[in-house]
Design a protein around this motif. Structure first.
Motif, PDB file in Angstrom:
ATOM      1  N   ASP A 216      76.329   3.896  25.001  1.00  0.00           N
ATOM      2  CA  ASP A 216      76.246   2.477  25.322  1.00  0.00           C
ATOM      3  C   ASP A 216      74.801   2.059  25.563  1.00  0.00           C
TER       4      ASP A 216
ATOM      5  N   GLU B  89      77.014  -4.653  18.889  1.00  0.00           N
ATOM      6  CA  GLU B  89      78.172  -4.829  19.757  1.00  0.00           C
ATOM      7  C   GLU B  89      78.065  -6.127  20.539  1.00  0.00           C
TER       8      GLU B  89
ATOM      9  N   GLN C 202      73.388  -1.251  19.111  1.00  0.00           N
ATOM     10  CA  GLN C 202      73.745  -0.022  19.828  1.00  0.00           C
ATOM     11  C   GLN C 202      73.231   1.209  19.122  1.00  0.00           C
ATOM     12  N   GLU C 203      73.104   1.126  17.813  1.00  0.00           N
ATOM     13  CA  GLU C 203      72.790   2.338  17.051  1.00  0.00           C
ATOM     14  C   GLU C 203      72.294   1.918  15.674  1.00  0.00           C
TER      15      GLU C 203
ATOM     16  N   ILE D 283      67.256  -0.351  19.479  1.00  0.00           N
ATOM     17  CA  ILE D 283      68.465  -0.301  20.298  1.00  0.00           C
ATOM     18  C   ILE D 283      68.239  -1.115  21.571  1.00  0.00           C
TER      19      ILE D 283
ATOM     20  N   SER E 103      71.303   7.374  22.952  1.00  0.00           N
ATOM     21  CA  SER E 103      72.345   6.589  22.274  1.00  0.00           C
ATOM     22  C   SER E 103      73.585   7.438  22.019  1.00  0.00           C
ATOM     23  N   ASP E 104      74.646   6.766  21.550  1.00  0.00           N
ATOM     24  CA  ASP E 104      75.918   7.459  21.289  1.00  0.00           C
ATOM     25  C   ASP E 104      75.729   8.674  20.392  1.00  0.00           C
TER      26      ASP E 104
ATOM     27  N   ARG F  30      81.644   7.395  25.468  1.00  0.00           N
ATOM     28  CA  ARG F  30      81.003   6.694  24.367  1.00  0.00           C
ATOM     29  C   ARG F  30      80.170   7.663  23.532  1.00  0.00           C
TER      30      ARG F  30
END
Lengths: 264, 270
Positions: free
Chosen positions: B155, A242, A232-233, A218, B200-201, B121
Motif C-alpha cells: 500500500d 488506486e 501504487q506500483e 509511487i 511497495s507490494d 497487500r
C-alpha cells in the motif's frame, strides 16, 4: 657385401616391415587415444560439464548404461583418434590399394567427428532446455497443463532440429529443404508472435521509458483518461493506480497514448 | 506388559491427517503408503511434489509457532476442517523428523501469522525477504552496535501520502527490490538515520527516511515498546500496509498488521 645371416635378417625385416610398422602405429595410436580420452575426461569435469548435464534425460540414459555423459564424450574422442591411427596404419601397410579413398576419408574424419559432437551436444542442450522450461512452468499452478504441457517438448525438439541441421551441414549433406522449413518456422514464430504480443511489446516499450525517467512515482496522485487515483506500483507492463475502493491496472502504452495528469 | 509404543501410540490414535514439516522425499513416500490418512506437507518449498502443500515462509525456531502456522495454513487452504484431529511430525533437534505432537484444528487461537503472509497487500516473498533482512540486521547490528529499523510493506501509495521525507530519498529513481543481494548492505547503511523504509507490494524500495504521520490514536500495543513500534502500529491501522520493526533496545523483530502486533522473532535464534 653383407654376410648371409645379416642379409637373411634384413630380408625378414624388409618383408615384414609393413607388418611391424602396422603394429607399432596401432599400439601408439591406442595409447594416444587412451591418453586423449583420459585428459578429455578430466578437462570436461574441470569445465563443469558434469554439473551442467546433471538431471537431463541423456545423462540419466547414460547412467542406466553404467556410464556418464562426460565418459561417453571423452571415449568418443578417443575412438576417433584410434580410428585415425588405424586408417593411417592401413595406409602405410598398403594392405588395400585404396590410397585415394583413404586420403578422402582422412579428410572427412574431422568433419564426421565434429558432426557427431554437435549431435551429442545438441541432444544434451535440448534436454537441458526442456528441463529448464518445465521447471519454469511448474512455478505456476495450473490445474491442467494441457496446452502448455507441450511447450517443453517443442523447445527440446527445436534445439535437436537445429543441431541436426548444423551437423548435416558439417558433413556436407543436402539440407536445403530443412533450412527452408526452419526459415518458415522462425518467420511464423516471429511474425505471429509479434502480431499476438503487440500490445505487450508496446506496453514494454512505454514501460521502459516510465521506469527510466519516472515522470510519476509511487505515491503521486495522477489521472489517466478518467481514471484518477494514487500510483501504487509501476512495472514494465502496467501501472497500478488506486482510488477509493478501486484499483486501475493500466497498460503502460495507454498511459503513454492518453498522457498522464499529475494532480497537485 | 505395556511397551513404549503403546504408551506413545496414543498420541496418534484416531487422527485423520498428518502434517509433515519439511520431510525428506523418502519419508513422504512412506507416509503416502499409509492408508486412511491424508498427508499435508508444510515446508519452505515443495521439493517432494506433494499434492497438499502449505508454504512455510520462515523456519520458525519456536515449535508451537511452526505448528500453529501449519495448521492455520491447512485450514485456510481447505485441507482440514475445524475440529479435525491432526498429528504434526516435525524436526526439533535433528535434521530428520524426530517429534510428533497432536492438536485439534481450530482449538488454537488464531495468531494471524499465516494471515500476515498470505493475506497482506505485499507479496508473501516480499514480507519474508524483509523479515530476513530485519533478522540479519538484528544479528549483526551496525558496526557491532544494536540498530533499529522500521519497514512498511505494501500500500505504498497511501503510506507515502501519510508520511513526509526527513531527508533526500536515496531510492529516488532507483529500481532496488528487497531480496536483491546488494540490498542488505544498503539498508544497513541507511538504517543509521531515523525514519521508515517504504516498500511497495511487489518489493520495490520506494523510499527511506520517511516520517510516518499516521495518527496513533487508539493504537493498542504492549506497554514498554518505543515510538518506532507505535509508528508501526498506527501506520498499519490507517493503511493496508504491514510493518516490520527491528527494536533497538531489545533487538527483537516484530511484525504489525491492522494496528496489532502479530509476530515476534528473536534474531539470535535464527
Amino acid at each position: 657385401m653383407a654376410l648371409p645371416a645379416q642379409s637373411f635378417g634384413g630380408d625378414l625385416l624388409a618383408s615384414n616391415l609393413d607388418l611391424v610398422l602396422l603394429a607399432v602405429i596401432l599400439v601408439v595410436g591406442t595409447l594416444v587415444a587412451y591418453l586423449v580420452a583420459r585428459s578429455m575426461n578430466r578437462l570436461l569435469v574441470a569445465a563443469g560439464v558434469a554439473d551442467v548435464v546433471e538431471g537431463t534425460a541423456s545423462e540419466r540414459a547414460a547412467r542406466r548404461l553404467g556410464t556418464s555423459t562426460v565418459a561417453v564424450l571423452s571415449w568418443l574422442l578417443g575412438l576417433f583418434v584410434f580410428v585415425l591411427a588405424a586408417v593411417i596404419a592401413l595406409g602405410v601397410a598398403a594392405l588395400f590399394d585404396i590410397q585415394s579413398y583413404l586420403i578422402d576419408f582422412i579428410d572427412f574424419l574431422p568433419d564426421l567427428f565434429i558432426a557427431t559432437l554437435i549431435v551429442i551436444v545438441g541432444l544434451i542442450l535440448a534436454d537441458r532446455a526442456e528441463l529448464r522450461v518445465a521447471e519454469r512452468l511448474s512455478g505456476y499452478k495450473f490445474t491442467s497443463t494441457g496446452a502448455l504441457g507441450v511447450v517443453p517438448g517443442l523447445v527440446k525438439y527445436g534445439v535437436i532440429y537445429i543441431a541436426a541441421l548444423i551437423a548435416l551441414g558439417q558433413i556436407g549433406l543436402a539440407d536445403g529443404a530443412l533450412i527452408v522449413l526452419l526459415a518458415a518456422f522462425v518467420f511464423g514464430v516471429v511474425f505471429l508472435g509479434g502480431l499476438a504480443g503487440k500490445d505487450l511489446l508496446a506496453a514494454g516499450a512505454a514501460g521502459t521509458y516510465l521506469l527510466l525517467n519516472q515522470p510519476y512515482a509511487i505515491g503521486d496522485e495522477v489521472r489517466v483518461d478518467d481514471m484518477h487515483g494514487v500510483v501504487q506500483e509501476v512495472d514494465m507492463f502496467v501501472t497500478h493506480v488506486e482510488s477509493d475502493g478501486e484499483e486501475f491496472i493500466i497498460p503502460n502504452h495507454r498511459v503513454f497514448r492518453a498522457g498522464v495528469v499529475r494532480v497537485r | 506388559m505395556p511397551t513404549v509404543r503403546d504408551l506413545l501410540g496414543e498420541i496418534v490414535d484416531g487422527v485423520e491427517t498428518v502434517l509433515l514439516f519439511s520431510p525428506s522425499a523418502s519419508y513422504y513416500e512412506r507416509c503416502q503408503e499409509v492408508e486412511d490418512i491424508s498427508t499435508i506437507v508444510v515446508a519452505p518449498d515443495n521439493g517432494v511434489g506433494a499434492e497438499r502443500y502449505v508454504e512455510l515462509p520462515l523456519e520458525f525456531a519456536d515449535l508451537s509457532e511452526r505448528i500453529r502456522f501449519g495448521i492455520e495454513g491447512a485450514l485456510d487452504e481447505g485441507y482440514i476442517e475445524e475440529g479435525n484431529e491432526v498429528a504434526c511430525a516435525t524436526k526439533l533437534f535433528d535434521d530428520v523428523i524426530d517429534s510428533v505432537s497432536r492438536a485439534r484444528a481450530g482449538d488454537l487461537d488464531q495468531s494471524g501469522v499465516y494471515d500476515l503472509f498470505t493475506n497482506s497487500r505485499g507479496d508473501p516473498e516480499v514480507i519474508r525477504d524483509v523479515l530476513d533482512v530485519a533478522v540479519e540486521l538484528g544479528q549483526k547490528g551496525q558496526k557491532g552496535k544494536p540498530v533499529g529499523a522500521l519497514f512498511v510493506i505494501g500500500d505504498a501509495g497511501k503510506v507515502m501520502n501519510k508520511s513526509r521525507p526527513l531527508s533526500y530519498n536515496p531510492f529516488e529513481k532507483s529500481h532496488v527490490h528487497v531480496g536483491d543481494p546488494i540490498v542488505n548492505v544498503m539498508l544497513k547503511e541507511f538504517s543509521r538515520l531515523d525514519g521508515a523504509f517504504v516498500i511497495s507490494d511487489a518489493g520495490k524500495i520506494v523510499s527511506a527516511y520517511r516520517y510516518l504521520e499516521a495518527s496513533a490514536e487508539g493504537v493498542d500495543i504492549p506497554k514498554g515498546l518505543g515510538t518506532r513500534h507505535m509508528a508501526a502500529g498506527s501506520v498499519t491501522r490507517d493503511t493496508n500496509a504491514t510493518a516490520v520493526v527491528l527494536s533497538e533496545s531489545d533487538r527483537l523483530v516484530r511484525a504489525f498488521k491492522g494496528g496489532e502486533l502479530i509476530l515476534e522473532l528473536d534474531p539470535e535464534e535464527y
